[in-house]
Design a protein around this motif. Structure first.
Motif, PDB file in Angstrom:
ATOM      1  N   ARG A  46       0.311  -1.329  -0.126  1.00  0.00           N
ATOM      2  CA  ARG A  46      -0.174   0.148  -0.048  1.00  0.00           C
ATOM      3  C   ARG A  46       1.168   1.350   0.148  1.00  0.00           C
ATOM      4  O   ARG A  46       0.717   2.514  -0.494  1.00  0.00           O
ATOM      5  N   ARG A  49       2.263   2.128  -3.614  1.00  0.00           N
ATOM      6  CA  ARG A  49       1.476   2.331  -4.119  1.00  0.00           C
ATOM      7  C   ARG A  49       1.096   3.617  -4.107  1.00  0.00           C
ATOM      8  O   ARG A  49       0.860   4.571  -5.261  1.00  0.00           O
ATOM      9  N   GLU A  50       1.155   4.091  -3.051  1.00  0.00           N
ATOM     10  CA  GLU A  50       0.904   5.578  -2.681  1.00  0.00           C
ATOM     11  C   GLU A  50       2.254   6.185  -3.283  1.00  0.00           C
ATOM     12  O   GLU A  50       1.748   7.347  -3.759  1.00  0.00           O
ATOM     13  N   GLU A  51       3.116   6.178  -3.270  1.00  0.00           N
ATOM     14  CA  GLU A  51       4.276   6.399  -3.764  1.00  0.00           C
ATOM     15  C   GLU A  51       4.678   6.712  -5.041  1.00  0.00           C
ATOM     16  O   GLU A  51       4.901   7.494  -5.644  1.00  0.00           O
ATOM     17  N   LEU A  53       1.930   6.519  -7.444  1.00  0.00           N
ATOM     18  CA  LEU A  53       1.037   6.979  -7.627  1.00  0.00           C
ATOM     19  C   LEU A  53       1.491   8.826  -6.925  1.00  0.00           C
ATOM     20  O   LEU A  53       0.732   9.798  -8.287  1.00  0.00           O
ATOM     21  N   HIS A  54       2.306   9.349  -6.635  1.00  0.00           N
ATOM     22  CA  HIS A  54       2.397  10.127  -5.962  1.00  0.00           C
ATOM     23  C   HIS A  54       3.598  10.614  -6.884  1.00  0.00           C
ATOM     24  O   HIS A  54       2.971  12.143  -7.537  1.00  0.00           O
TER      25      HIS A  54
END
Length: 63
Positions: A46, A49-51, A53-54
């Motif tokens: 998670r 994935r957030e990194e 997307l950022h």
């Protein structure tokens, strides 16, 4: 003789019960460890994935 047989039977029953509870506790502990490892790996996924997307959003802004 009946008392000795009863005592032996109860001792054997207690031993079998103790051993089965030992196996149950080990099984529970292993499954809890597996669950913790799975939750940790899901948390790492998670975060990655957030990194990503950022980073993708930043790349879109620059492009």
């Amino acid at each position: 003789m009946v008392r000795v047989a009863t005592y032996f039977g109860m001792s054997l029953g207690a031993f079998v019960f103790w051993q089965s509870m030992e196996k149950v506790h080990v099984w529970i502990a292993l499954h809890q460890d597996e669950k913790k490892e799975r939750l940790n790996s899901e948390a790492e996924i998670r975060i990655m994935r957030e990194e990503l997307l950022h980073q993708a959003k930043q790349n879109e802004r620059l492009a």
